[in-house]
Design an enzyme around this catalytic site. Structure first.
Site, PDB file in Angstrom:
ATOM      1  N   LYS A  98       0.815  -1.222   0.000  1.00 24.23           N
ATOM      2  CA  LYS A  98       0.000   0.000   0.000  1.00 24.23           C
ATOM      3  C   LYS A  98       0.850   1.275   0.000  1.00 24.23           C
ATOM      4  O   LYS A  98       0.313   2.374   0.166  1.00 24.23           O
ATOM      5  CB  LYS A  98      -0.921   0.003   1.220  1.00 24.23           C
ATOM      6  CG  LYS A  98      -2.043  -1.016   1.143  1.00 24.23           C
ATOM      7  CD  LYS A  98      -2.888  -0.975   2.399  1.00 24.23           C
ATOM      8  CE  LYS A  98      -3.994  -2.031   2.340  1.00 24.23           C
ATOM      9  NZ  LYS A  98      -4.602  -2.219   3.679  1.00 24.23           N
ATOM     10  N   ASP A  99       2.138   1.113  -0.151  1.00 21.18           N
ATOM     11  CA  ASP A  99       3.067   2.245  -0.127  1.00 21.18           C
ATOM     12  C   ASP A  99       2.796   3.183  -1.308  1.00 21.18           C
ATOM     13  O   ASP A  99       2.817   2.765  -2.460  1.00 21.18           O
ATOM     14  CB  ASP A  99       4.492   1.668  -0.206  1.00 21.18           C
ATOM     15  CG  ASP A  99       5.581   2.691   0.070  1.00 21.18           C
ATOM     16  OD1 ASP A  99       5.370   3.888  -0.198  1.00 21.18           O
ATOM     17  OD2 ASP A  99       6.652   2.271   0.543  1.00 21.18           O
ATOM     18  N   LEU A 100       2.552   4.461  -1.034  1.00 20.18           N
ATOM     19  CA  LEU A 100       2.274   5.439  -2.086  1.00 20.18           C
ATOM     20  C   LEU A 100       3.537   6.174  -2.538  1.00 20.18           C
ATOM     21  O   LEU A 100       3.484   6.958  -3.484  1.00 20.18           O
ATOM     22  CB  LEU A 100       1.247   6.468  -1.594  1.00 20.18           C
ATOM     23  CG  LEU A 100      -0.095   5.913  -1.104  1.00 20.18           C
ATOM     24  CD1 LEU A 100      -0.983   7.047  -0.605  1.00 20.18           C
ATOM     25  CD2 LEU A 100      -0.804   5.126  -2.194  1.00 20.18           C
TER      26      LEU A 100
END
EC number: 2.3.1.-
Lengths: 392, 392
Positions: free
Chosen positions: B338-340
Site C-alpha cells: 500500500k506504499d504510495l
C-alpha cells in the site's frame, strides 16, 4: 424568461449545426444565464452564467437528452471541434459523436461549464466564481464569493436542462469531478436521471482525498501574490497556481507513463541534474512548463473553490450510504485500477455501498498507462459497455 | 586523528552504557567529524559533522557491526531512549535492541545522521548542510552548499565506520531514504556489506518519484521567505516548509489510516467545513498542525537538498541494472504493497532487476493501515524474517 430564450436560440443553432455535419461534429459554445441562483450555503447570486455545448438533436418529446459533466480542470468541451482545422476535439470525443458509443445521431448531448470553473482565461469557458464581477459592487467577488458545492453545480445544470424543456435525462455521465456531479445528480434528482455513468470517481470524498486536495492547493496559499484572494487588477499568484496545476497533472497520471515517457533523462543536454540545484530532469521540466502554461489561463481562487467543492462532496449531501439509498438510476461505473486520485480502495467502497443499498451497478475497469487520466483519454475501451448500457 | 579519537571515546561510552542497561537501551548522541570531505560533485567541505548513536558492543574482531540508515525526515535515533522517562524510543526500536531481531546482545549497531539532515532545530541532530556555518566565510552556506547525493551520505558513513576500525558490516539496513543508502552501500562498497536489508524503498528514483519530490518541495519555492535560499538570520520560510512536510506526511500514509482516523469529521464542532472557505475537516487540521510543528524544527534548504539527493538516486550511480550488477550482498527486501511513495510497481521493477542480475534477494511484504510508514512503524511483523536472514 431570458434563460428560456437563450436556451431556445442556442438549441435552434445546434439543430442547424447538427444537420450540416455528417461524421465530424462542429460545435459552438453557448452561454446560459440564470438571473438569480441561491447556493446550498444560502447566498443568492445574480446573473449566474455558465458556458455550454450540445451535440445532436433534441427529439420532439425531449426524451433523448444526455448530460456530460466535466472534470476538475476541464470545461464543457466534451466532444467535437470548433472548426474543421481545430487540432484537438473535446475530451470525450472518442465516445460522443455520430455513430459513437453515445451516438449523437440518437442522443442530444449537453455539456456545461461548472460554477468556479478553473479556465477563466479561456475565451471558450464561461463561469461564475470569485473572478466574476459582482453585479452589486462592480468588482470581482474574490473571497466574498460563497462556498459552492457539487450540488450547486448540479442545480445550475438542472436549470439549464429545464430551460430546454427536458424533464428527464436519458444519461448523466462524466469523468472525475464529472463523476461526482453524476452521483450527485442521481442522488439529488433521482426522478430526472434514467441512467448514470460515473467514470474515475467515487460517491464521496474520503479523508485521504480531502488531504490530497490540500496538497494541490498548498502552493497557492503560500504565494504572496495570492494575497488572501485579493489580487484582481494586480499580479495574480501564477507561481503558486502553476505548482498547484503541476501537482494535479502528476497525480492524474501514473508511473508507467512517467517512466516510459521521461525515464531519468535530464531536461537539457549538458545540464546534468546533479550539477546544480536548479538543473532538472525532463519530467520536472515538462510538468513545470505545463503547469505554468495552464496557470496563465486559470484562476487561483477558482482553483481553491474547486478544491473546497470536491472536499465537501458526499453524494446526496451526507454520506456514502445515504447517497446510495437515494439513487434509483442503473449505474455503469467505470474506473482505472491504477488511478492515484480515486484509488481502487476508494472505488471498492463506492461499489460496496451501491451493492449494500441494492443499486443496479455494473462496474467496468479500463486500463492504460495514464492512471486517472485514462478515464478521459482511453474511453474507447468502454465503447461496447456503454452501448450495451444505453440499449438496456 | 581527531575523528578517530572522537570515535573511540564515543565507543568507550557506548560500551559502558551497554553494560549498564539490561532490557532497555539507554542511548546517547555522539558526533563524528571529518576535517575534510569531498562530495561526488567535487567540492571539498571542511569540518563535516554528523550525529550518530550506537547500540550494543563492538566485538574484539569488529565483525559484528550493523549500520542503520535513516529516512527522509528522520535522524540517527533508530532505537532506545535517551533516558528512562523518554516517551518515544527510536524509530526501529521494535527490531533493534537486546533480544530483538537485530539483537544488540550480539550486534554492535550504528546509526548516523545524514548530510543535509532535515532536523536542524533538534538539539539531538547534528548535520552539515546549507544551514551550517561555512568555516571559510563564517556564514551559513545557503545555496552555495554543493549538491549532495545518497552516495555522499554513504561516504560519510563509511568514514565513520572505518574510524571505528570496522572493515565490513554484517548488515546495512534502513527504511525509505535509508533503503536508498542501503542499496547504495551494497552497490558502491560490495566488499564491505555482508548483508543488506532495504525497507520500503527502491534501487532507483524513477520519473514519478522525481515528480512527487517536486510536489513536496513546491510550497517552499513559492514562499517569499525562502528568498532563493537566503533566509538565515531572517524569517525562515515556515509556511512553505510546513506545507511541504504536510505533503510528505500524507503520502507516507494511506487512506485506510486516514479514513479510520478522521473520516469526514470537521476540525471543530460548530465550524462546518461547508460554511466557510477556511473551515477545515479534521484531517486537514491535524496534517497542517503536524506540518507546522515539524517546520519549526526543520530547515527548508535542507528539505530541498534532500529532495535533490533522492531525485538523483540510482544505486551505483547510473541505472537500476548497473546498480544491481555491482551488488554482492544477499538482500532482504521488505516492502508494503500500500506504499504510495515506493509503489508496488516500483518495487516490482527493483525485484526484477535484482533477479535479472542474479542477486540473492528475498522479498517480504508487510501490511498495515499506514502504507509507506508501516516500514517504520510496523516492522515487528518482519522479526522472524530478519532473524532468519541474519542467521543464514
Amino acid at each position: 424568461m431570458r434563460t428560456w430564450i437563450m436556451g431556445a436560440t442556442a438549441l435552434a443553432a445546434t439543430m442547424v449545426t447538427g444537420m450540416a455535419e455528417a461524421q465530424e461534429l462542429i460545435v459552438e459554445k453557448k452561454v446560459f444565464e440564470l438571473p438569480s441562483f441561491t447556493t446550498q450555503s444560502g447566498r443568492t447570486l445574480k446573473q449566474v452564467r455558465v458556458g455550454w455545448e450540445s451535440y445532436g438533436t433534441l427529439a420532439p418529446d425531449r426524451s433523448n437528452a444526455v448530460l456530460i459533466c466535466h472534470f476538475f480542470s476541464g470545461n464543457s468541451h466534451a466532444a467535437g471541434k470548433y472548426d474543421a482545422a481545430d487540432a484537438q476535439p473535446g475530451y470525450w470525443d472518442a465516445i460522443i459523436g455520430p455513430g459513437k458509443a453515445i451516438d449523437t445521431d440518437r442522443y442530444f448531448v449537453i455539456a456545461s461549464d461548472t460554477l468556479v470553473n478553473l479556465n477563466t482565461g479561456d475565451p471558450r469557458t464561461t463561469t461564475t466564481g470569485p473572478a466574476s464581477i459582482d453585479p452589486d459592487t462592480g468588482k470581482p467577488y474574490g473571497l466574498d464569493f460563497p462556498v459552492v458545492t457539487i450540488r450547486d453545480f448540479v442545480e445550475v445544470q438542472k436549470a439549464l436542462v429545464e430551460s430546454l424543456g427536458i424533464k428527464r435525462l436519458a444519461l448523466v455521465a462524466g469523468p472525475s469531478m464529472g463523476s461526482l456531479q453524476t452521483f450527485e445528480w442521481a442522488a439529488s434528482h433521482p426522478e430526472m436521471v434514467a441512467k448514470a455513468m460515473p467514470v474515475i470517481g467515487a460517491a464521496e470524498a474520503n479523508a485521504m482525498l480531502i488531504g490530497w486536495l490540500d496538497v494541490w492547493a498548498a502552493p497557492i496559499l503560500v504565494d504572496p501574490d495570492w494575497n488572501n484572494g485579493d489580487y484582481y487588477g494586480k499580479a495574480p499568484p501564477l507561481a503558486g497556481l502553476a505548482k498547484a496545476l503541476t501537482a494535479v497533472t502528476l497525480q492524474a497520471n501514473h508511473e508507467d507513463w512517467a517512466g516510459a515517457t521521461f525515464d531519468r533523462r535530464p531536461a537539457r543536454a549538458g545540464e546534468e541534474p546533479g550539477k546544480a540545484l536548479r538543473n532538472k530532469f525532463q519530467v520536472q521540466s515538462v510538468l513545470d512548463n505545463a503547469g505554468e502554461a495552464r496557470a496563465r489561463l486559470s484562476d487561483a481562487n477558482h482553483f481553491l473553490y474547486l478544491v473546497k467543492a470536491n472536499q465537501l462532496f458526499a453524494a446526496g449531501g451526507t454520506s456514502l450510504a445515504d447517497g446510495m439509498a437515494r439513487i434509483r438510476a442503473p449505474l455503469l461505473y467505470i474506473t482505472q485500477p491504477k488511478d492515484l486520485v480515486f484509488t481502487p480502495e476508494t472505488v471498492a467502497r463506492t461499489v460496496e455501498a451501491a451493492r449494500e443499498a441494492g443499486r443496479d451497478i455494473t462496474h467496468l475497469t479500463i486500463d492504460g498507462v495514464r492512471g486517472h487520466l485514462d478515464g478521459v483519454m482511453s474511453m474507447k475501451q468502454a465503447e461496447g459497455a456503454i452501448r450495451a448500457f444505453l440499449e438496456r
